[in-house]
Write a protein that holds these residues in place. Structure first.
Motif, mmCIF file in Angstrom:
data_model
loop_
_atom_site.group_PDB
_atom_site.id
_atom_site.type_symbol
_atom_site.label_atom_id
_atom_site.label_comp_id
_atom_site.label_asym_id
_atom_site.label_seq_id
_atom_site.Cartn_x
_atom_site.Cartn_y
_atom_site.Cartn_z
ATOM 1 N N CYS A 1 21.837 -8.321 84.100
ATOM 2 C CA CYS A 1 22.782 -7.387 83.477
ATOM 3 C C CYS A 1 23.383 -7.940 82.195
ATOM 4 N N GLN A 2 22.671 -8.827 81.538
ATOM 5 C CA GLN A 2 23.172 -9.405 80.301
ATOM 6 C C GLN A 2 23.471 -8.314 79.277
ATOM 7 N N ALA B 1 27.138 -9.342 83.144
ATOM 8 C CA ALA B 1 27.837 -8.111 82.781
ATOM 9 C C ALA B 1 29.294 -8.375 82.431
ATOM 10 N N SER B 2 29.839 -7.533 81.564
ATOM 11 C CA SER B 2 31.283 -7.438 81.367
ATOM 12 C C SER B 2 31.776 -6.386 82.351
ATOM 13 N N VAL B 3 32.836 -6.713 83.101
ATOM 14 C CA VAL B 3 33.219 -5.895 84.247
ATOM 15 C C VAL B 3 34.616 -5.310 84.072
ATOM 16 N N VAL B 4 34.727 -4.003 84.303
ATOM 17 C CA VAL B 4 36.028 -3.351 84.408
ATOM 18 C C VAL B 4 36.377 -3.301 85.888
ATOM 19 N N VAL B 5 37.407 -4.038 86.269
ATOM 20 C CA VAL B 5 37.787 -4.194 87.669
ATOM 21 C C VAL B 5 38.896 -3.198 87.983
ATOM 22 N N ASN B 6 38.544 -2.139 88.683
ATOM 23 C CA ASN B 6 39.546 -1.126 89.052
ATOM 24 C C ASN B 6 40.057 -1.370 90.459
ATOM 25 N N ASP B 7 41.374 -1.350 90.611
ATOM 26 C CA ASP B 7 41.971 -1.384 91.944
ATOM 27 C C ASP B 7 43.417 -0.930 91.831
ATOM 28 N N LEU B 8 43.764 0.032 92.675
ATOM 29 C CA LEU B 8 45.119 0.563 92.672
ATOM 30 C C LEU B 8 46.078 -0.360 93.403
ATOM 31 N N GLY B 9 45.528 -1.221 94.269
ATOM 32 C CA GLY B 9 46.370 -2.152 95.008
ATOM 33 C C GLY B 9 47.136 -1.481 96.117
ATOM 34 N N VAL B 10 46.417 -0.791 97.020
ATOM 35 C CA VAL B 10 47.080 -0.086 98.116
ATOM 36 C C VAL B 10 46.688 -0.689 99.450
ATOM 37 N N ALA C 1 21.468 4.225 81.957
ATOM 38 C CA ALA C 1 22.706 4.212 82.732
ATOM 39 C C ALA C 1 22.403 4.236 84.226
ATOM 40 N N ARG C 2 23.331 3.689 84.990
ATOM 41 C CA ARG C 2 23.179 3.599 86.437
ATOM 42 C C ARG C 2 24.488 3.953 87.132
ATOM 43 N N VAL C 3 24.385 4.647 88.256
ATOM 44 C CA VAL C 3 25.523 4.897 89.135
ATOM 45 C C VAL C 3 25.124 4.450 90.534
ATOM 46 N N VAL C 4 25.995 3.668 91.169
ATOM 47 C CA VAL C 4 25.782 3.272 92.558
ATOM 48 C C VAL C 4 26.980 3.765 93.358
ATOM 49 N N ASN C 5 26.735 4.712 94.255
ATOM 50 C CA ASN C 5 27.779 5.252 95.103
ATOM 51 C C ASN C 5 27.801 4.532 96.452
ATOM 52 N N THR C 6 28.942 4.580 97.115
ATOM 53 C CA THR C 6 29.094 3.873 98.388
ATOM 54 C C THR C 6 29.317 4.866 99.513
ATOM 55 N N SER C 7 28.301 5.015 100.352
ATOM 56 C CA SER C 7 28.424 5.831 101.552
ATOM 57 C C SER C 7 28.649 4.897 102.740
ATOM 58 N N VAL D 1 23.787 -4.840 92.537
ATOM 59 C CA VAL D 1 23.571 -5.342 91.178
ATOM 60 C C VAL D 1 22.204 -4.899 90.666
ATOM 61 N N TRP D 2 21.180 -5.018 91.486
ATOM 62 C CA TRP D 2 19.843 -4.615 91.054
ATOM 63 C C TRP D 2 19.803 -3.121 90.740
ATOM 64 N N LEU D 3 20.402 -2.322 91.603
ATOM 65 C CA LEU D 3 20.414 -0.874 91.351
ATOM 66 C C LEU D 3 21.175 -0.527 90.073
ATOM 67 N N GLY D 4 22.136 -1.353 89.695
ATOM 68 C CA GLY D 4 22.905 -1.120 88.480
ATOM 69 C C GLY D 4 22.319 -1.737 87.239
ATOM 70 N N SER D 5 21.129 -2.300 87.351
ATOM 71 C CA SER D 5 20.501 -3.001 86.233
ATOM 72 C C SER D 5 19.300 -2.235 85.706
ATOM 73 N N PRO D 6 18.794 -2.607 84.512
ATOM 74 C CA PRO D 6 17.580 -1.971 83.994
ATOM 75 C C PRO D 6 16.353 -2.239 84.855
#
Length: 305
Positions: free
Chosen positions: A7-8, A34-43, A153-159, A238-243
């Motif tokens: 993910c360079q 990768a450069s990562v945007v870390v989202n967390d509401l902290g709940v 672009a890649r999207v990985v959803n969590t079921s 990570v693999w699913l989110g990569s080229p």
């Protein structure tokens, strides 16, 4: 010579990344460049606000290891929170390549005890919290494609296994996770023309939500391998989110420990066509014959316990 990083140069958003699976994913993406945007509401586990958000701690971990990361504390189950999440990536790093939707919490009740607030809260964060970031990311990628800059672009959803099979005491969670699978299939079909691949994972791992279930599942005897560590799920994410995953879209993968399984969903089974309207008795007799030839469904999690 070391292998190239998967993910360079990519910019990755991970929601719910302050703890558990999300944290493991964020750290793993950073290791792969990768450069990562870390989202967390902290709940808390029940979705109520905690004393402080852990997103900053994960960002500090990534930066201490030489990586790039920024924290985002918005509520991704609101339109503004989701929009600001996408803006955080674009304004900080100038691009967005991968969205990992992971945020969620539990309010477990048997159906007769499950009230409307518990239903709404869980489906809001899991299902709406997948839809809104996906919507805003997709709008950006569509604009890029129409401008002649078709992304990879890649999207990985969590079921969850609960979304695949159901889970006793988790009607709200199971319904939301099943909805995420359907959303994944729709998004994969709609967004492919814009250079976007969309897949889902159904992980089993020890997190705050599952620590009681997997409390006694530790290292496999004689191996030192903790089969329920959340870090086991991250390599596939990570693999699913990569080229490197080019061509893989509209799929659902179950992953646990060292096992990866391609899940094959609803497909036509035994069928009968009278060519005219059935009577109720005929419909029943025919259905029983069809069921006799059909595969038995998988057991619902928690059934009989």
């Amino acid at each position: 010579m070391s292998a190239p990083l998967l993910c360079q140069g990519r910019v990755v958003i991970v929601t719910g990344a302050g703890r558990g699976l999300g944290r493991a994913h964020a750290l793993a993406y950073a290791v792969e460049g990768a450069s990562v945007v870390v989202n967390d509401l902290g709940v808390g586990l029940d979705g109520t606000p905690g004393p402080d958000s852990p997103a900053r701690q994960v960002v500090d971990e990534i930066r201490a290891a030489g990586g790039e990361a920024v924290a985002h504390g918005g509520d991704i189950a609101t339109a503004e929170g989701a929009a600001s999440l996408i803006r955080a990536a674009l304004e900080t790093y100038g691009r967005l390549d991968t969205l990992v939707n992971n945020a969620g919490f539990l309010r477990d009740r048997m159906l007769v005890s499950l009230d409307e607030d518990d239903w709404d809260a869980v489906t809001r964060v899991h299902l709406k919290g997948h839809f809104l970031p996906l919507k805003h990311a997709a709008a950006h990628w569509r604009a890029e494609a129409k401008a002649g800059r078709t992304p990879s672009a890649r999207v990985v959803n969590t079921s969850s296994g609960a979304g695949l099979l159901g889970s006793v005491g988790q009607g709200n969670y199971s319904a939301a996770k099943a909805g995420i699978i359907a959303l994944t299939l729709v998004a994969a079909a709609e967004l492919g023309r814009y250079g976007v691949q969309v897949n889902a994972v159904a992980p089993a791992a020890r997190t705050r939500m599952t620590e009681r279930i997997f409390a006694d599942t530790m290292a496999a005897p004689g191996t030192g391998f903790d089969t329920m560590a959340p870090e086991n799920v991250s390599p596939l994410v990570v693999w699913l989110g990569s080229p490197a995953s080019t061509g893989v879209t509209g799929r659902v993968f179950a992953t646990e420990g060292g096992r990866i399984t391609v899940m094959e969903g609803w497909r036509p089974g035994p069928s009968a066509d009278k060519g005219a309207r059935w009577t109720p008795s005929e419909a029943g007799e025919t259905t029983l014959k069809l069921l006799a030839d059909a595969e038995d469904p998988g057991p619902v999690y928690g059934a009989g316990e």
